[in-house]
Write an enzyme that holds these catalytic residues in place. Structure first.
Site, PDB file in Angstrom:
ATOM      1  N   PHE A 106       6.112  45.840  63.588  1.00  0.00           N
ATOM      2  CA  PHE A 106       5.897  46.143  64.450  1.00  0.00           C
ATOM      3  C   PHE A 106       5.924  44.640  65.684  1.00  0.00           C
ATOM      4  O   PHE A 106       6.891  43.706  65.049  1.00  0.00           O
ATOM      5  CB  PHE A 106       3.696  45.899  64.377  1.00  0.00           C
ATOM      6  CG  PHE A 106       3.431  47.021  64.317  1.00  0.00           C
ATOM      7  CD1 PHE A 106       2.352  47.264  65.882  1.00  0.00           C
ATOM      8  CD2 PHE A 106       3.539  47.161  63.049  1.00  0.00           C
ATOM      9  CE1 PHE A 106       1.610  48.397  65.243  1.00  0.00           C
ATOM     10  CE2 PHE A 106       2.872  48.442  63.540  1.00  0.00           C
ATOM     11  CZ  PHE A 106       1.791  48.704  64.542  1.00  0.00           C
ATOM     12  N   ASN A 136      -4.116  33.436  66.790  1.00  0.00           N
ATOM     13  CA  ASN A 136      -3.506  33.954  68.179  1.00  0.00           C
ATOM     14  C   ASN A 136      -5.367  35.141  68.229  1.00  0.00           C
ATOM     15  O   ASN A 136      -5.457  35.299  67.860  1.00  0.00           O
ATOM     16  CB  ASN A 136      -2.470  34.992  67.390  1.00  0.00           C
ATOM     17  CG  ASN A 136      -2.622  36.161  66.872  1.00  0.00           C
ATOM     18  OD1 ASN A 136      -3.189  36.540  66.624  1.00  0.00           O
ATOM     19  ND2 ASN A 136      -1.511  35.142  66.023  1.00  0.00           N
TER      20      ASN A 136
END
Length: 423
Positions: A340, A221
């Site tokens: 997160f 990513n």
């Protein structure tokens, strides 16, 4: 126009700004202006090559002080001026720091005014490297960067992006505003009794993971690791012992931080579970791949004639943050777990669900689709959600540098601890 808060921690600091021979030297004029605006006394030393990019007269006009350019200046050296200048400084800040200057400082050379001052000064030493991406990645530069940090230098950056030569990659000097923000975050040595994380062990994950498809390809990513590395730097500044479990990134390890490099989600999972028994706060900031390929190809996957596509079977990776949250027994070794949530829509709803479903103590949610924020950017904004005695509480943190955001996140996490360290 950029502005700085009044009453900031840089007011009254004496900054010796060193400028070396890089195209980024043009940014040093803005840096000098911001430092003056912050209330610093600023004196500038330029290498001979730096004067090809920006004139001493420009820096003199911005600082109100004569600019020093030569070690062998008879007038300045009549009273051992370079030693007086070295003693004057609270902070030696070099921006830009070229590969050549880094190499000379790493070997202890003193062949011009700037390197001589660095050897003669006992001030805090900070550098913002700037060079071509290939030069930054070169093993010699990386070795010099590591040596400088061992010698007490604090390296800020470099950043990644387009370069003057046309290349793209790591090597850009941090923007002046980001450099000043870093200095604001740690303007001076803090007395031990004022370090709120002193005695704590904080484990942080950062960056992406890579899941191999075959020997040459992988799934990953866009995570740069900047937020996780900013958190690690902040935790160290606040006095914690910090272990950073990092996926593959180009970030420089923050000063005082132990770094463990991993590639895959399973490697990160193993490292984290090994560390949690001895930590007080666990922060899962890494962008971990949710899936991996079921069976990595032994050889490079070849394109087949007559086929229009390729089908891959993906299987779930272990859920690191959930497993850490579940393995918090015995209670005497229970870390505070901070997750997160990087989302592109319905930010608060997804964050609250994750906080509850994974039994976290706190979650940091950010919208990675917002322009100029999130993955790869220097700035970010966040929504904090946490559990306390009255249920769930929340706080919105506006867009700001990741350095300042990291400080705010760490201080909120510290406020969630019951009574300080558990060890």
């Amino acid at each position: 126009m950029s502005t700085l808060p009044s009453g900031n921690g840089l007011a009254g600091r004496r900054v010796l700004l060193g400028i070396s021979a890089g195209i980024a030297a043009y940014k040093s004029a803005q840096l000098a202006r911001l430092l003056k605006q912050a209330g610093c006394e600023v004196r500038v030393v330029m290498t001979e090559g730096a004067q090809a990019f920006i004139t001493p007269l420009t820096l003199q006009a911005l600082t109100g002080e004569p600019v020093r350019t030569s070690l062998l200046d008879p007038e300045a050296e009549a009273g051992m001026g370079h030693i007086e200048l070295a003693r004057w400084a609270d902070v030696v800040l070099i921006a830009p720091g070229t590969a050549d200057l880094m190499a000379r400082l790493a070997t202890g050379m003193a062949d011009d005014l700037l390197t001589t001052l660095c050897l003669a000064s006992e001030a805090a030493k900070v550098m913002a490297p700037a060079m071509n991406q290939a030069m930054w990645r070169h093993v010699a530069t990386q070795r010099n960067a590591e040596r400088l940090q061992q010698d007490g230098w604090r390296l800020l950056g470099p950043d990644s992006g387009d370069q003057a030569c046309g290349d793209v990659g790591p090597g850009r000097m941090l923007e002046p505003e980001a450099i000043v923000a870093e200095l604001l975050a740690q303007p001076a040595e803090t007395p031990p009794q004022e370090l709120p994380a002193r005695g704590l062990h904080i484990v942080i994950t950062a960056g992406p993971t890579r899941e191999p498809l075959d020997p040459v390809r992988y799934l990953s990513n866009h995570s740069s690791g900047k937020m996780g590395y900013a958190l690690a730097a902040s935790a160290a500044r606040l006095g914690a012992r910090v272990t950073l479990v990092s996926g593959p990134v180009t970030q420089t390890t923050p000063e005082g931080v132990e770094r463990i490099d991993v590639e895959t989600a399973r490697e990160m999972h193993e490292a984290c579970l090994r560390l949690i028994a001895g930590c007080d706060i666990f922060i899962g900031c890494a962008a971990v791949a949710d899936y991996r390929v079921d069976g990595v190809a032994e050889h490079k996957i070849k394109k087949q004639e007559g086929e229009d596509g390729l089908t891959l079977k993906l299987i779930k990776n272990p859920d690191i943050i959930a497993d850490v949250a579940l393995k918090r027994e015995p209670a005497s070794h229970r870390p505070l777990v901070v997750g997160f949530a990087a989302e592109t829509r319905d930010l608060e709803a997804y964050a609250r669900d994750k906080l509850t479903r994974k039994q976290l103590d706190m979650i940091v949610a950010n919208d990675v689709s917002a322009e100029g924020l999130g993955f790869g950017a220097d700035d970010n904004a966040a929504l904090l959600l946490w559990r306390d005695g009255e249920g769930e509480s929340s706080e919105s943190l506006p867009a700001q540098t990741k350095t300042r955001l990291a400080d705010a996140i760490l201080r909120r996490a510290l406020s969630c601890l019951p009574d300080g360290p558990t060890h």
